[in-house]
Design a protein around this motif. Structure first.
Motif, PDB file in Angstrom:
ATOM      1  N   TRP A 293       0.883  -1.251   0.074  1.00 51.34           N
ATOM      2  CA  TRP A 293      -0.057   0.014   0.132  1.00 51.34           C
ATOM      3  C   TRP A 293       0.875   1.176   0.089  1.00 51.34           C
ATOM      4  O   TRP A 293       0.488   2.213  -0.607  1.00 51.34           O
ATOM      5  CB  TRP A 293      -0.903  -0.075   1.300  1.00 51.34           C
ATOM      6  CG  TRP A 293      -2.011   1.245   1.386  1.00 51.34           C
ATOM      7  CD1 TRP A 293      -3.264   1.224   0.951  1.00 51.34           C
ATOM      8  CD2 TRP A 293      -1.516   2.519   1.967  1.00 51.34           C
ATOM      9  NE1 TRP A 293      -3.640   2.510   0.864  1.00 51.34           N
ATOM     10  CE2 TRP A 293      -2.685   3.324   1.602  1.00 51.34           C
ATOM     11  CE3 TRP A 293      -0.343   3.099   2.243  1.00 51.34           C
ATOM     12  CZ2 TRP A 293      -2.736   4.767   1.922  1.00 51.34           C
ATOM     13  CZ3 TRP A 293      -0.534   4.431   2.705  1.00 51.34           C
ATOM     14  CH2 TRP A 293      -1.598   5.319   2.648  1.00 51.34           C
ATOM     15  N   ALA A 294       1.739   0.967   0.912  1.00 48.72           N
ATOM     16  CA  ALA A 294       2.810   2.361   0.910  1.00 48.72           C
ATOM     17  C   ALA A 294       3.527   2.648  -0.435  1.00 48.72           C
ATOM     18  O   ALA A 294       3.586   3.805  -0.724  1.00 48.72           O
ATOM     19  CB  ALA A 294       3.831   2.099   1.962  1.00 48.72           C
ATOM     20  N   LYS A 295       4.073   1.754  -0.999  1.00 41.93           N
ATOM     21  CA  LYS A 295       4.664   1.789  -2.227  1.00 41.93           C
ATOM     22  C   LYS A 295       3.716   2.277  -3.324  1.00 41.93           C
ATOM     23  O   LYS A 295       4.113   3.272  -4.270  1.00 41.93           O
ATOM     24  CB  LYS A 295       5.212   0.568  -2.835  1.00 41.93           C
ATOM     25  CG  LYS A 295       6.331   0.273  -1.819  1.00 41.93           C
ATOM     26  CD  LYS A 295       7.215  -1.126  -2.614  1.00 41.93           C
ATOM     27  CE  LYS A 295       6.207  -2.288  -2.732  1.00 41.93           C
ATOM     28  NZ  LYS A 295       7.017  -3.363  -3.642  1.00 41.93           N
ATOM     29  N   GLU A 296       2.392   2.027  -3.268  1.00 42.28           N
ATOM     30  CA  GLU A 296       1.375   2.568  -4.055  1.00 42.28           C
ATOM     31  C   GLU A 296       0.979   4.053  -4.006  1.00 42.28           C
ATOM     32  O   GLU A 296       0.247   4.651  -4.991  1.00 42.28           O
ATOM     33  CB  GLU A 296       0.218   1.705  -4.106  1.00 42.28           C
ATOM     34  CG  GLU A 296       0.395   0.203  -4.840  1.00 42.28           C
ATOM     35  CD  GLU A 296      -0.756  -0.735  -4.627  1.00 42.28           C
ATOM     36  OE1 GLU A 296      -1.755  -0.349  -3.881  1.00 42.28           O
ATOM     37  OE2 GLU A 296      -0.618  -2.071  -4.904  1.00 42.28           O
ATOM     38  N   ASN A 297       1.340   4.570  -2.741  1.00 43.96           N
ATOM     39  CA  ASN A 297       1.043   5.747  -2.252  1.00 43.96           C
ATOM     40  C   ASN A 297       2.367   6.613  -2.257  1.00 43.96           C
ATOM     41  O   ASN A 297       2.156   7.316  -1.232  1.00 43.96           O
ATOM     42  CB  ASN A 297       0.264   5.691  -1.151  1.00 43.96           C
ATOM     43  CG  ASN A 297      -1.362   5.131  -1.456  1.00 43.96           C
ATOM     44  OD1 ASN A 297      -2.113   5.961  -1.714  1.00 43.96           O
ATOM     45  ND2 ASN A 297      -1.676   3.869  -1.425  1.00 43.96           N
ATOM     46  N   GLY A 298       3.057   6.423  -2.597  1.00 39.36           N
ATOM     47  CA  GLY A 298       4.304   7.363  -2.950  1.00 39.36           C
ATOM     48  C   GLY A 298       5.564   7.118  -1.804  1.00 39.36           C
ATOM     49  O   GLY A 298       6.442   7.825  -2.076  1.00 39.36           O
ATOM     50  N   PHE A 299       5.629   6.111  -1.295  1.00 41.28           N
ATOM     51  CA  PHE A 299       6.729   5.550  -0.401  1.00 41.28           C
ATOM     52  C   PHE A 299       7.752   5.103  -1.358  1.00 41.28           C
ATOM     53  O   PHE A 299       7.509   4.237  -2.291  1.00 41.28           O
ATOM     54  CB  PHE A 299       6.499   4.507   0.638  1.00 41.28           C
ATOM     55  CG  PHE A 299       5.801   5.187   2.010  1.00 41.28           C
ATOM     56  CD1 PHE A 299       6.433   5.217   3.128  1.00 41.28           C
ATOM     57  CD2 PHE A 299       4.448   5.706   1.804  1.00 41.28           C
ATOM     58  CE1 PHE A 299       5.773   5.815   4.103  1.00 41.28           C
ATOM     59  CE2 PHE A 299       3.745   6.435   2.875  1.00 41.28           C
ATOM     60  CZ  PHE A 299       4.612   6.467   4.223  1.00 41.28           C
ATOM     61  N   ALA A 300       9.182   5.324  -1.282  1.00 45.02           N
ATOM     62  CA  ALA A 300      10.068   4.921  -2.061  1.00 45.02           C
ATOM     63  C   ALA A 300      10.625   3.547  -1.148  1.00 45.02           C
ATOM     64  O   ALA A 300      10.308   3.465   0.034  1.00 45.02           O
ATOM     65  CB  ALA A 300      11.365   5.890  -2.043  1.00 45.02           C
TER      66      ALA A 300
END
Length: 444
Positions: A293-300
């Motif tokens: 989820w985090a990667k899909e929402n801008g986290f590297a």
């Protein structure tokens, strides 16, 4: 002796210890969680404490190592003059006869404290942990709306890489770890009057029960359990109990009900802290979904080479990971540092100690080189080692965001993390958007 303390607890890992910190703090019991048992001189520098915790690592120890560690720790905690000493375990009862044995902890605690029985409370309804007729049930994910499973059928816990749950009846599970007789105050007894509960406990003790397991299904079941437990406690003869943060919830409800402490219902707004650093040593499918989820929402993401960490073979093995992470942070991107599920070579295993220590060293370097104000560490088995490598001495709660994983402030003398906001979460904790919640400082 600190006469203002009512409770001291020893956690079998770091994330579980912050869980207990949260529920005591919610109950208005001012609490600090230490990495090691504090000296009287060090404890005196923390003002107006009502409880202390020690974040141990016994969940990943053999029984022999636990014996040495816990005998010393319990002896130190007994000297504090608290009414209660609690051995805090995971709410999914992670343990086996050879690793993190809760039975061994009970044996040592009973020998040190010499009470006529040890209360055992594992249920924590607000965390999705329920005990009915001695059998433990667990929701898939704490702070989520996941499905509830009997423990031995839980998709994650039944497949835990170190202590897989193959038995949901806690009496049978514990019988593999201790010879002590376990009595059960079942759900039909918990709902009766306080006098009836006390009489039933007396009958269990007359039947030579040395451990009494308490069922609980709803929040209201915890108050009578807390009242019963406190009736056996005294500063000169503290009650030694074992269980999840359900123990702290039960005592907190009792203290609140009788106005010993006032519950805290309003917390400061933590606000957004971007960019944020996340370090994950968790192999839980819950955490894996949160990372996706985090990667899909801008986290590297920065992916660690598990074999390299295992071997300690690379020159400046962590420098590249630190540099890549700092580069992303300098571009105002939040970053997750993790192994992405990659493993060491067949026949080798990346230990929690090596991975956790590496994650802590990486965090320390990154915070020292950037303006990071909030750090999240995921993984119960690795968090204890990570916290030590980060140079943390103690943490105190700032605000609750997700049940079982409070946002805290670190006291870390001589470390860049001194005063930084930190969050330690177990693998099962949180909904899919967990890292977004921590980034924003609010539930959305």
């Amino acid at each position: 002796m600190n006469t203002s303390l009512v409770l001291a607890y020893y956690g079998d890992d770091f994330t579980g210890s912050t869980d207990a910190l949260e529920f005591l703090s919610r109950a208005g019991v001012k609490t600090a969680l230490f990495i090691e048992p504090p000296s009287p001189e060090r404890l005196a520098t923390y003002q107006n404490l009502n409880a202390i915790g020690v974040a141990g690592m016994t969940r990943s120890m053999t029984p022999d190592a636990m014996e040495k560690t816990l005998r010393s720790a319990f002896t130190d905690l007994r000297k504090l003059g608290t009414r209660h000493v609690h051995y805090k375990v995971c709410s999914t009862f992670d343990s086996s006869p050879t690793m993190g044995s809760i039975g061994k902890a009970i044996d040592v605690g009973q020998d040190v404290f010499q009470k006529n029985f040890v209360p055992l409370l594992v249920a924590a309804p607000s965390l999705g942990r329920y005990c009915v007729f001695g059998n433990l049930f667990a929701r898939m994910g704490i702070g989520s709306a996941g499905t509830i499973y009997r423990l031995d059928r839980h998709p994650s816990m039944s497949k835990h890489p170190v202590t897989p749950a193959d038995e949901s009846d806690l009496r049978l599970h514990l019988a593999k770890q201790t010879d002590k007789k376990v009595g059960l105050l079942d759900i039909l007894q918990v709902v009766k009057s306080q006098d009836a509960i006390q009489n039933f406990v007396t009958s269990l003790l007359q039947d030579n029960a040395e451990i009494i397991l308490f069922d609980a299904l709803y929040e209201e079941h915890l108050l009578p359990i807390g009242e019963l437990m406190d009736s056996y406690a005294h500063p000169q003869n503290p009650l030694f109990s074992v269980g999840s943060s359900g123990v702290d919830m039960a005592l907190g409800k009792y203290w609140n009900h009788y106005q010993v402490f006032a519950p805290v219902t309003s917390w400061p707004d933590p606000r957004k802290a971007a960019p944020m650093l996340v370090l994950s040593g968790s192999c839980s499918p819950v955490t894996s979904g949160q990372i996706d989820w985090a990667k899909e929402n801008g986290f590297a993401e920065v992916i660690l080479n598990a074999q390299q960490i295992h071997d300690d073979s690379a020159v400046n093995r962590l420098t590249d990971y630190v540099q890549r992470t700092v580069s992303e942070i300098n571009q105002e991107r939040s970053v997750i540092v993790h192994t992405a599920g990659n493993v060491a070579k067949p026949g080798t295993t990346l230990s929690s100690e090596k991975l956790g220590t590496a994650l802590g060293e990486i965090a320390r370097e990154i915070v020292g080189q950037t303006s990071i104000k909030r750090v999240v560490v995921a993984g119960g088995d690795t968090s204890s080692y990570a916290a030590r490598a980060m140079g943390i001495e103690a943490v105190e709660m700032i605000a609750p965001l997700v049940p079982g994983a409070p946002l805290c402030r670190a006291t870390a003398p001589s470390s860049p993390l001194d005063g930084v906001e930190v969050n330690f979460k177990g693998g099962q904790v949180g909904a899919e958007n967990y890292f977004g919640v921590l980034l924003e400082g609010r539930v959305f």
